[in-house]
Write an enzyme that holds these catalytic residues in place. Structure first.
Site, mmCIF file in Angstrom:
data_model
loop_
_atom_site.group_PDB
_atom_site.id
_atom_site.type_symbol
_atom_site.label_atom_id
_atom_site.label_comp_id
_atom_site.label_asym_id
_atom_site.label_seq_id
_atom_site.Cartn_x
_atom_site.Cartn_y
_atom_site.Cartn_z
ATOM 1 N N GLU A 63 11.685 -0.422 -2.228
ATOM 2 C CA GLU A 63 12.252 -1.372 -1.093
ATOM 3 C C GLU A 63 13.095 -2.019 -1.329
ATOM 4 O O GLU A 63 13.942 -2.571 -1.058
ATOM 5 C CB GLU A 63 11.748 -0.777 0.200
ATOM 6 C CG GLU A 63 11.422 1.047 -0.033
ATOM 7 C CD GLU A 63 9.602 0.839 -0.059
ATOM 8 O OE1 GLU A 63 9.541 1.782 0.840
ATOM 9 O OE2 GLU A 63 9.508 0.689 -0.998
ATOM 10 N N CYS A 93 5.992 1.269 3.805
ATOM 11 C CA CYS A 93 4.991 1.154 4.469
ATOM 12 C C CYS A 93 5.471 0.422 5.546
ATOM 13 O O CYS A 93 6.996 -0.293 5.630
ATOM 14 C CB CYS A 93 3.764 0.162 3.901
ATOM 15 S SG CYS A 93 4.729 -1.239 2.410
ATOM 16 N N CYS A 96 7.894 -3.101 3.995
ATOM 17 C CA CYS A 96 8.531 -2.202 3.570
ATOM 18 C C CYS A 96 9.937 -2.286 4.834
ATOM 19 O O CYS A 96 11.122 -2.521 4.928
ATOM 20 C CB CYS A 96 8.894 -1.829 3.112
ATOM 21 S SG CYS A 96 7.867 -1.596 0.923
#
EC number: 3.5.4.-
Length: 236
Positions: A63, A93, A96
């Site tokens: 990302e 996560c 991100c």
């Protein structure tokens, strides 16, 4: 009609396609591969053209790699809208999720839709909050279904000649279980899905632990789709 030639050699996206074995190991919802893969589509303004590419983890998560590459290569104009669709092998996560929110706040003309094959450390409270923050910021997050798998196979995979329709058919139950857990995350409910892995025989086990709050809050059609509850029947 099934193509007998596979992706055309003149296809400008061919160099950005991944191999079938890569698609299988990254996007099989039963596998818990550590590395992540991102397949993405970008559409600018009212143009019908869609630009496609792929990315994988480096020292950063996919990302962050996308955001850094995208912002370094493009000069944004607030008057031009941009639609981005991600097909992620793992959900973002916490870190991100925050990076994505910052990226979107700096570029209000960008809309983002995220399809994920699996939920990353879904019992971690920060990861769960990160996904909720994304949804509250206007990001659409959904689990991949058979439709998205077929779309990715046709548009992102260098499938063999005559194999356009032979994309991997993963068990729908795993997709539904992940979709159920994603609903729990968005609705701020406790986790209901437990996942364990036996590395000796490469088996992944899914176990559900539903509480009263799950039955009371999750839309009935979601529970019905998993077969966990049966539709009520009124006899006359």
């Amino acid at each position: 009609m099934t193509s007998e030639k596979g992706p055309s050699t003149g296809d400008p996206t061919l160099r950005r396609r991944i191999e079938p074995w890569e698609f299988d190991i990254f996007y099989d919802p039963r596998e818990l591969r550590k590395e992540a893969c991102l397949l993405y589509e970008i559409k600018w303004g009212m143009s019908w053209k869609i630009w496609r590419s792929s990315g994988k983890n480096t020292t950063n998560h996919v990302e962050v790699n996308f955001i850094e590459k995208f912002t370094s290569e493009r000069r944004f104009h607030s008057s031009i809208s941009c639609s981005i669709t991600w097909f992620l092998s793992w959900s973002p996560c916490w870190d991100c999720s925050q990076a994505i929110r910052e990226f979107l706040s700096q570029h209000p003309g960008v809309t983002l839709v995220i399809y994920v094959a699996r939920l990353f450390w879904h019992t971690d409270q920060q990861n769960r909050q990160g996904l909720r923050d994304l949804v509250n910021s206007g990001v659409t997050i959904q689990m991949m279904t058979a439709s998205e798998y077929y779309h990715c196979w046709r548009n992102f995979v260098n499938y063999p000649p005559g194999e356009e329709a032979h994309w991997p058919r993963y068990p729908p139950l795993w997709m539904m279980l992940y979709a159920l857990e994603l609903h729990c995350i968005i609705l701020s409910l406790p986790p209901c899905l437990k996942i364990s892995r036996r590395w000796q025989n490469h088996l992944t086990f899914f176990r559900l632990h539903l509480q009263n709050c799950h039955y009371q809050t999750i839309p009935p059609h979601i529970l019905l789709a998993t077969g966990l509850i049966q539709p009520s029947v009124t006899w006359r």
